[in-house]
Design a protein around this motif. Structure first.
Motif, PDB file in Angstrom:
ATOM      1  N   THR A  36      14.888   6.426   9.392  1.00  0.00           N
ATOM      2  CA  THR A  36      14.362   7.304   8.430  1.00  0.00           C
ATOM      3  C   THR A  36      13.289   6.829   7.769  1.00  0.00           C
ATOM      4  OG1 THR A  36      16.158   8.945   7.607  1.00  0.00           O
ATOM      5  CG2 THR A  36      14.027   9.260   6.252  1.00  0.00           C
ATOM      6  N   ARG A  37      13.415   5.835   7.069  1.00  0.00           N
ATOM      7  CA  ARG A  37      12.455   4.861   7.026  1.00  0.00           C
ATOM      8  C   ARG A  37      11.961   3.557   7.942  1.00  0.00           C
ATOM      9  NH1 ARG A  37      14.149   1.016   2.349  1.00  0.00           N
ATOM     10  NH2 ARG A  37      11.672   1.407   2.191  1.00  0.00           N
ATOM     11  N   ARG A  38      11.996   3.826   8.921  1.00  0.00           N
ATOM     12  CA  ARG A  38      10.867   3.178  10.105  1.00  0.00           C
ATOM     13  C   ARG A  38       9.036   3.262   9.738  1.00  0.00           C
ATOM     14  NH1 ARG A  38      13.306   3.210  15.512  1.00  0.00           N
ATOM     15  NH2 ARG A  38      15.039   2.170  13.572  1.00  0.00           N
ATOM     16  N   ARG A  39       9.324   4.385   9.656  1.00  0.00           N
ATOM     17  CA  ARG A  39       7.627   4.516   9.517  1.00  0.00           C
ATOM     18  C   ARG A  39       6.614   3.742   8.313  1.00  0.00           C
ATOM     19  NH1 ARG A  39       7.379  10.337   9.064  1.00  0.00           N
ATOM     20  NH2 ARG A  39       9.656  10.280   9.317  1.00  0.00           N
ATOM     21  N   ASP A  40       8.312   3.735   7.082  1.00  0.00           N
ATOM     22  CA  ASP A  40       7.882   3.228   5.780  1.00  0.00           C
ATOM     23  C   ASP A  40       7.161   1.262   6.310  1.00  0.00           C
ATOM     24  OD1 ASP A  40       8.020   5.958   4.184  1.00  0.00           O
ATOM     25  OD2 ASP A  40       9.617   4.862   3.059  1.00  0.00           O
ATOM     26  N   PHE A  41       8.358   0.925   7.478  1.00  0.00           N
ATOM     27  CA  PHE A  41       7.787  -0.789   7.470  1.00  0.00           C
ATOM     28  C   PHE A  41       6.295  -0.813   7.903  1.00  0.00           C
ATOM     29  CE2 PHE A  41      12.691   0.360   7.960  1.00  0.00           C
ATOM     30  CZ  PHE A  41      13.069  -0.044   6.679  1.00  0.00           C
ATOM     31  N   ARG A  42       7.025  -2.424   8.246  1.00  0.00           N
ATOM     32  CA  ARG A  42       5.063  -2.573   8.586  1.00  0.00           C
ATOM     33  C   ARG A  42       5.040  -2.314   9.868  1.00  0.00           C
ATOM     34  NH1 ARG A  42       4.242  -7.298   5.493  1.00  0.00           N
ATOM     35  NH2 ARG A  42       5.855  -7.141   4.193  1.00  0.00           N
ATOM     36  N   ASN A  43       5.769  -2.972  10.399  1.00  0.00           N
ATOM     37  CA  ASN A  43       6.248  -3.251  11.914  1.00  0.00           C
ATOM     38  C   ASN A  43       7.664  -3.494  12.331  1.00  0.00           C
ATOM     39  OD1 ASN A  43       7.116  -6.447  11.361  1.00  0.00           O
ATOM     40  ND2 ASN A  43       4.424  -6.461  11.066  1.00  0.00           N
ATOM     41  N   LYS A  44       7.824  -3.709  13.703  1.00  0.00           N
ATOM     42  CA  LYS A  44       9.192  -3.745  14.445  1.00  0.00           C
ATOM     43  C   LYS A  44      10.450  -5.031  13.679  1.00  0.00           C
ATOM     44  CE  LYS A  44      12.071  -3.165  18.488  1.00  0.00           C
ATOM     45  NZ  LYS A  44      12.904  -3.778  17.741  1.00  0.00           N
ATOM     46  N   LYS A  45       9.130  -5.883  13.841  1.00  0.00           N
ATOM     47  CA  LYS A  45       9.963  -7.406  12.252  1.00  0.00           C
ATOM     48  C   LYS A  45      10.884  -6.558  12.379  1.00  0.00           C
ATOM     49  CE  LYS A  45       9.526 -12.176  11.835  1.00  0.00           C
ATOM     50  NZ  LYS A  45       8.501 -12.893  11.539  1.00  0.00           N
ATOM     51  N   HIS A  46       9.796  -6.170  10.748  1.00  0.00           N
ATOM     52  CA  HIS A  46      10.580  -6.057   9.464  1.00  0.00           C
ATOM     53  C   HIS A  46      11.322  -4.626   9.266  1.00  0.00           C
ATOM     54  CE1 HIS A  46       9.293  -4.639   4.793  1.00  0.00           C
ATOM     55  NE2 HIS A  46      10.082  -5.580   5.312  1.00  0.00           N
ATOM     56  N   THR A  47      11.645  -3.810   9.840  1.00  0.00           N
ATOM     57  CA  THR A  47      12.628  -2.929  10.445  1.00  0.00           C
ATOM     58  C   THR A  47      13.786  -3.583  10.837  1.00  0.00           C
ATOM     59  OG1 THR A  47      11.086  -1.381  10.701  1.00  0.00           O
ATOM     60  CG2 THR A  47      12.968  -0.530  11.751  1.00  0.00           C
ATOM     61  N   ASP A  48      13.023  -4.542  12.183  1.00  0.00           N
ATOM     62  CA  ASP A  48      14.853  -5.345  12.714  1.00  0.00           C
ATOM     63  C   ASP A  48      15.710  -6.264  11.241  1.00  0.00           C
ATOM     64  OD1 ASP A  48      14.714  -4.507  15.056  1.00  0.00           O
ATOM     65  OD2 ASP A  48      13.752  -5.857  15.692  1.00  0.00           O
TER      66      ASP A  48
END
Length: 197
Positions: A36-48
């Motif tokens: 849900t919040r994936r768009r809030d993260f700056r990049n894939k590394k931050h999501t991970d």
């Protein structure tokens, strides 16, 4: 005016609890939040990083529990091993747990996030000032040796020259890195930087 007692508060809370949606396991819920919040993260590394910290520190102890079964003590048990040893990491994990539980509360799975009071169950963390360990200063009596043995040894080197100028002028490193030749007055042996860090 009706007087509020502790028992009436808990009676009201239990009535609200019965209106809650069926609660998913915490591991499932965190995956939903991450998507849900994936768009809030700056990049894939931050999501991970977001989900990996929960997988490393939270899920081994709470992953199969339902959200409405989790209390402050569950989160305190997960955070205790890193609370004093890795305070920055513990703080991030706590914030992510709180974000996940607040999402669960907003989605109707729980009444409120239990993470807000976790620090009451754990020892006080040292402040950032106590955690920072600065590089010790070079004693001024060793400067001559430092200049001759390190800064002036070998061939010309821009980094060594910049460090020498930094030490001699006590300017800020950002000012020195951004300084232009026209800012240096060689006849007066002075310089004035227009740049600030």
């Amino acid at each position: 005016m009706k007087e509020k007692t502790l028992s009436s508060f808990f009676a009201h809370r239990s009535r609200r609890s019965s209106d809650l949606r069926p609660s998913p396991p915490s591991r499932t819920q965190s995956g939903v939040i991450t998507r849900t919040r994936r768009r809030d993260f700056r990049n894939k590394k931050h999501t991970d990083q977001w989900i990996n910290t929960l997988e490393q520190y939270l899920f081994p102890r709470t992953g199969k529990k339902l959200l409405n079964e989790l209390g402050p003590a569950d989160f305190a048990v997960c955070l205790k091993p890193i609370w004093l040893e890795k305070p920055e990491t513990a703080s991030r994990v706590r914030q992510r747990c709180d974000a996940a539980m607040n999402w669960a509360a907003a989605s109707g799975f729980i009444v409120a996030s239990p993470v807000g009071v976790v620090d009451k169950l754990l020892p006080k963390q040292p402040g950032k000032r106590e955690r920072v360990e600065h590089q010790p200063a070079l004693p001024w009596r060793l400067l001559r040796t430092f200049f001759s043995d390190i800064l002036q040894s070998g061939g010309p080197n821009t980094t060594r020259h910049m460090l020498e100028l930094l030490i001699l002028t006590a300017c800020r490193s950002g000012e020195l890195r951004q300084m232009q030749w026209d800012e240096i007055d060689f006849s007066r042996a002075s310089g004035r930087s227009r740049h600030r860090e």
